[in-house]
Design a protein around this motif. Structure first.
Motif, PDB file in Angstrom:
ATOM      1  N   LEU A 102      52.858  28.629  83.481  1.00  0.00           N
ATOM      2  CA  LEU A 102      53.068  27.516  82.542  1.00  0.00           C
ATOM      3  C   LEU A 102      52.051  26.410  82.775  1.00  0.00           C
ATOM      4  CD1 LEU A 102      56.922  27.149  82.300  1.00  0.00           C
ATOM      5  CD2 LEU A 102      55.343  27.613  80.449  1.00  0.00           C
ATOM      6  N   GLY A 103      51.437  25.945  81.710  1.00  0.00           N
ATOM      7  CA  GLY A 103      50.475  24.856  81.772  1.00  0.00           C
ATOM      8  C   GLY A 103      49.047  25.290  82.045  1.00  0.00           C
ATOM      9  N   GLN A 104      48.831  26.533  82.431  1.00  0.00           N
ATOM     10  CA  GLN A 104      47.473  26.999  82.698  1.00  0.00           C
ATOM     11  C   GLN A 104      46.667  27.054  81.410  1.00  0.00           C
ATOM     12  OE1 GLN A 104      46.964  30.653  84.796  1.00  0.00           O
ATOM     13  NE2 GLN A 104      47.899  29.879  86.687  1.00  0.00           N
ATOM     14  N   LEU A 109      40.282  35.916  74.482  1.00  0.00           N
ATOM     15  CA  LEU A 109      39.305  37.006  74.512  1.00  0.00           C
ATOM     16  C   LEU A 109      39.309  37.782  73.201  1.00  0.00           C
ATOM     17  CD1 LEU A 109      39.841  38.472  78.101  1.00  0.00           C
ATOM     18  CD2 LEU A 109      37.972  37.037  77.301  1.00  0.00           C
ATOM     19  N   THR A 110      40.447  37.750  72.513  1.00  0.00           N
ATOM     20  CA  THR A 110      40.559  38.380  71.200  1.00  0.00           C
ATOM     21  C   THR A 110      41.153  37.364  70.244  1.00  0.00           C
ATOM     22  OG1 THR A 110      42.800  39.193  71.596  1.00  0.00           O
ATOM     23  CG2 THR A 110      41.001  40.647  72.239  1.00  0.00           C
ATOM     24  N   PRO A 114      49.557  36.922  65.601  1.00  0.00           N
ATOM     25  CA  PRO A 114      49.585  35.927  66.661  1.00  0.00           C
ATOM     26  C   PRO A 114      49.422  36.531  68.050  1.00  0.00           C
ATOM     27  CG  PRO A 114      51.822  36.403  66.004  1.00  0.00           C
ATOM     28  CD  PRO A 114      50.913  37.220  65.134  1.00  0.00           C
ATOM     29  N   ALA A 115      49.414  37.861  68.228  1.00  0.00           N
ATOM     30  CA  ALA A 115      49.288  38.445  69.557  1.00  0.00           C
ATOM     31  C   ALA A 115      47.845  38.775  69.872  1.00  0.00           C
ATOM     32  CB  ALA A 115      50.138  39.707  69.658  1.00  0.00           C
ATOM     33  N   GLY A 116      47.524  38.770  71.153  1.00  0.00           N
ATOM     34  CA  GLY A 116      46.178  39.086  71.587  1.00  0.00           C
ATOM     35  C   GLY A 116      46.056  38.934  73.095  1.00  0.00           C
ATOM     36  N   THR A 117      44.807  38.784  73.559  1.00  0.00           N
ATOM     37  CA  THR A 117      44.527  38.707  74.991  1.00  0.00           C
ATOM     38  C   THR A 117      43.767  37.440  75.296  1.00  0.00           C
ATOM     39  OG1 THR A 117      44.369  41.115  75.021  1.00  0.00           O
ATOM     40  CG2 THR A 117      43.510  39.971  76.930  1.00  0.00           C
ATOM     41  N   ILE A 118      44.142  36.811  76.423  1.00  0.00           N
ATOM     42  CA  ILE A 118      43.403  35.629  76.885  1.00  0.00           C
ATOM     43  C   ILE A 118      42.942  35.881  78.315  1.00  0.00           C
ATOM     44  CG2 ILE A 118      44.776  34.075  75.445  1.00  0.00           C
ATOM     45  CD1 ILE A 118      46.077  33.060  78.115  1.00  0.00           C
ATOM     46  N   LEU A 119      41.997  35.043  78.759  1.00  0.00           N
ATOM     47  CA  LEU A 119      41.549  35.048  80.150  1.00  0.00           C
ATOM     48  C   LEU A 119      41.966  33.719  80.737  1.00  0.00           C
ATOM     49  CD1 LEU A 119      39.922  36.631  82.280  1.00  0.00           C
ATOM     50  CD2 LEU A 119      37.926  35.338  81.552  1.00  0.00           C
ATOM     51  N   GLY A 122      40.989  33.821  85.716  1.00  0.00           N
ATOM     52  CA  GLY A 122      40.336  35.072  86.059  1.00  0.00           C
ATOM     53  C   GLY A 122      41.157  36.319  85.752  1.00  0.00           C
ATOM     54  N   LYS A 123      42.316  36.161  85.125  1.00  0.00           N
ATOM     55  CA  LYS A 123      43.174  37.312  84.818  1.00  0.00           C
ATOM     56  C   LYS A 123      43.299  37.474  83.313  1.00  0.00           C
ATOM     57  CE  LYS A 123      46.148  36.026  88.534  1.00  0.00           C
ATOM     58  NZ  LYS A 123      47.447  35.528  88.826  1.00  0.00           N
ATOM     59  N   ARG A 124      43.277  38.751  82.858  1.00  0.00           N
ATOM     60  CA  ARG A 124      43.525  39.048  81.446  1.00  0.00           C
ATOM     61  C   ARG A 124      45.032  39.090  81.241  1.00  0.00           C
ATOM     62  NH1 ARG A 124      39.279  41.935  78.591  1.00  0.00           N
ATOM     63  NH2 ARG A 124      40.924  42.923  77.393  1.00  0.00           N
TER      64      ARG A 124
END
Length: 157
Positions: A102-104, A109-110, A114-119, A122-124
């Protein structure tokens, strides 16, 4: 053709239909009834034929009861049961606790639709936005965690 052989033949035909066309057992039960009546008459009828048929059905029932009690304990006869047990003193453990995220802040990355991937850190991470469409490369903040679901919002740079 005598009536007893007609009943036996009808029983065989009905059981064959039950094998080919699975149903609710109507053809199978009718086939068993026809074969029983045919066998009764082939054996000459009377009390002796009735006792023999009842003995056969009783033996058949005992064999089925024995198989129902014995076979489920043997894994080779039941491939749908997991026979190994988990040796863990803690019991069931669900997914890892993600509330520390929370808060990070992170970067998409995509595209989040509304769904996808973030970095993040340093973690996907697989995430969902709170209903907003977020372009790839946009800065995001983790605002909500529900079990294994992570929700993000777009942050202003």
């Amino acid at each position: 053709m005598p009536i007893e052989y007609t009943f036996l033949l009808a029983g065989v035909v009905l059981l064959a239909i039950e094998l080919v066309i699975p149903g609710f057992g109507i053809f199978g039960m009718a086939g068993m009834a026809c074969m029983t009546i045919g066998a009764f008459f082939v054996m000459g009828g009377g009390l002796t034929a009735l006792v023999i048929l009842l003995g056969i059905y009783l033996l058949f029932g005992l064999v089925i009861a024995f198989l129902c009690l014995y076979l489920p304990k043997e894994s080779k006869y039941n491939p749908f049961v997991l026979w190994t047990q988990q040796k863990n003193s803690e019991g069931y453990t669900g997914g890892r606790d993600l509330t520390a995220l929370l808060g990070q802040k992170g970067r998409a990355l995509t595209t989040l639709r509304p769904a996808g991937t973030i970095l993040a850190d340093g973690k996907r991470l697989d995430v969902s936005s709170l209903g907003d469409y977020i372009e790839k490369g946009t800065s995001v903040t983790i605002v909500k965690v529900e079990g294994s679901k992570i929700f993000v919002e777009k942050t202003e740079e």
